[in-house]
Design an enzyme around this catalytic site. Structure first.
Site, short mmCIF file in Angstrom:
data_model
loop_
_atom_site.label_atom_id
_atom_site.label_comp_id
_atom_site.label_asym_id
_atom_site.label_seq_id
_atom_site.Cartn_x
_atom_site.Cartn_y
_atom_site.Cartn_z
N GLU A 47 0.85 -1.19 0.00
CA GLU A 47 0.00 0.00 0.00
C GLU A 47 0.89 1.25 0.00
OE1 GLU A 47 -3.41 1.80 3.02
OE2 GLU A 47 -1.62 0.84 3.84
N ASN A 110 -7.24 5.76 -2.04
CA ASN A 110 -6.14 4.85 -1.74
C ASN A 110 -6.33 3.65 -2.68
OD1 ASN A 110 -4.23 3.12 -0.61
ND2 ASN A 110 -4.74 3.69 1.49
N LYS A 127 -9.51 1.31 -2.12
CA LYS A 127 -9.68 0.81 -0.76
C LYS A 127 -11.07 1.11 -0.23
CE LYS A 127 -7.23 1.00 3.70
NZ LYS A 127 -6.02 1.56 4.34
N GLU A 145 -6.31 8.64 7.74
CA GLU A 145 -6.71 8.28 6.38
C GLU A 145 -8.05 8.89 6.00
OE1 GLU A 145 -6.15 4.44 4.42
OE2 GLU A 145 -5.15 3.78 6.26
N CYS A 171 -4.62 -3.02 2.85
CA CYS A 171 -4.40 -2.80 4.28
C CYS A 171 -5.60 -3.18 5.15
CB CYS A 171 -3.96 -1.36 4.50
SG CYS A 171 -3.14 -1.13 6.11
N ASN A 196 0.38 -0.96 5.16
CA ASN A 196 1.29 -0.20 6.03
C ASN A 196 0.69 -0.31 7.43
OD1 ASN A 196 3.09 2.35 4.44
ND2 ASN A 196 1.77 0.98 3.29
#
Length: 304
Positions: A47, A110, A127, A145, A171, A196
């Site tokens: 990611e 993302n 994502k 995020e 993730c 991550n």
């Protein structure tokens, strides 16, 4: 003859904020070359593989934020990686920050793209399960995020890669059983994901000894319960003052970890995935078509 796909997981060590795109892409190309030399047919990167994990900071300047995003893929700096894929005949899945222009506005996602062994774009995933908060919260590890990314809007697509059905995830998606469930229902045989993840959480110091266990547990469960191969690439090491967990792995549909990175630096692990094992596991454990009871699962999809 057995159906197989040789999967490479390309873990990266820390990518500091001071690193240029050119430097970072050079590292990814080197990892792809190592994967190819080990016989890999497809590789997966972490990611946000092109930048530091910037949601660890609150940033207010829109231009500063957008500097972490890619306005096009491939772009001037990333084209080199796509060229390497075509030269090596090894495709890849790459996590990055996507600057999209949709519905008359600029949007931030993302994202992970699947690229073929000819260096051509195959498909995109955004994502779905965006974690964290939009503002720092006292007593918790800063994870913003939701300040910088919208939730994905492309669902859980599955793509054909050399005759193998491949899905993508990013993730926090790996924590959710719905991710694997949807990928399986959409026909995936392999799920590639990047992450991550901090080694330590300020809000749960007593659970520090379980971090790697909790990292692998949902991926092993997702692989086993949905009879998928899972390839998971981490970012690892001390990145801009935050320790990242690593633990990149390849997981069989039996739930077993078939290969795992043991370092906290740039690393490549490779495993030849027996795709016929999927059908074996389904015969032994999960004949979904026969045993599924969707009429009793409606609460799962009811509005929150």
């Amino acid at each position: 003859m057995a159906r197989c796909l040789t999967i490479a997981v390309c873990q990266t060590g820390p990518i500091q904020r001071s690193a240029t795109r050119a430097e970072t892409v050079g590292r990814l190309v080197h990892l792809l070359e190592k994967a190819a030399s080990a016989g890999a047919e497809i590789a997966v990167f972490p990611e946000m593989a092109l930048t530091t994990f910037f949601p660890r900071w609150r940033i207010d300047d829109p231009a500063e934020i957008d500097a972490f995003f890619e306005a096009s893929m491939p772009g001037p700096e990333t084209q080199r990686l796509y060229d390497a894929a075509a030269r090596l005949k090894v495709g890849f899945a790459l996590g990055y920050c996507e600057l999209a222009h949709e519905e008359g506005r600029t949007r931030h996602f993302n994202t992970m793209d699947l690229v073929g062994p000819d260096g051509a774009f195959i498909g995109r995933y955004r994502k779905m399960h965006v974690p964290g908060s939009s503002e720092p919260e006292e007593g918790t590890t800063t994870h913003l995020e939701r300040r910088y990314f919208e939730p994905g809007n492309l669902g859980f697509p599955v793509f054909d890669y050399r005759g193998v059905r491949v899905g993508l995830a990013i993730c926090n998606d790996r924590r959710w059983p719905e991710t694997y469930r949807m990928l399986c229902l959409n026909g995936a045989e392999v799920a590639l994901l990047g992450y991550n993840t901090p080694l330590l959480l300020d809000e749960a110091p007593a659970l520090a000894h379980l971090r790697m266990f909790h990292n692998h547990l949902p991926m092993q469960a997702g692989a086993y319960q949905n009879t998928l191969w899972v390839g998971a690439a981490a970012k690892a090491g001390l990145e801009d003052g935050q320790a990242l967990i690593g633990g990149s792995c390849i997981i069989a549909p039996t739930g077993e970890i078939a290969a795992q990175a043991m370092s906290l630096d740039d690393d490549v692990i490779v495993h030849r995935a027996d795709l016929d094992l999927i059908e074996t596991c389904r015969k032994v454990n999960f004949n979904f078509a026969l045993y599924r009871r969707p009429d009793h699962y409606k609460r799962i999809s009811d509005p929150v």
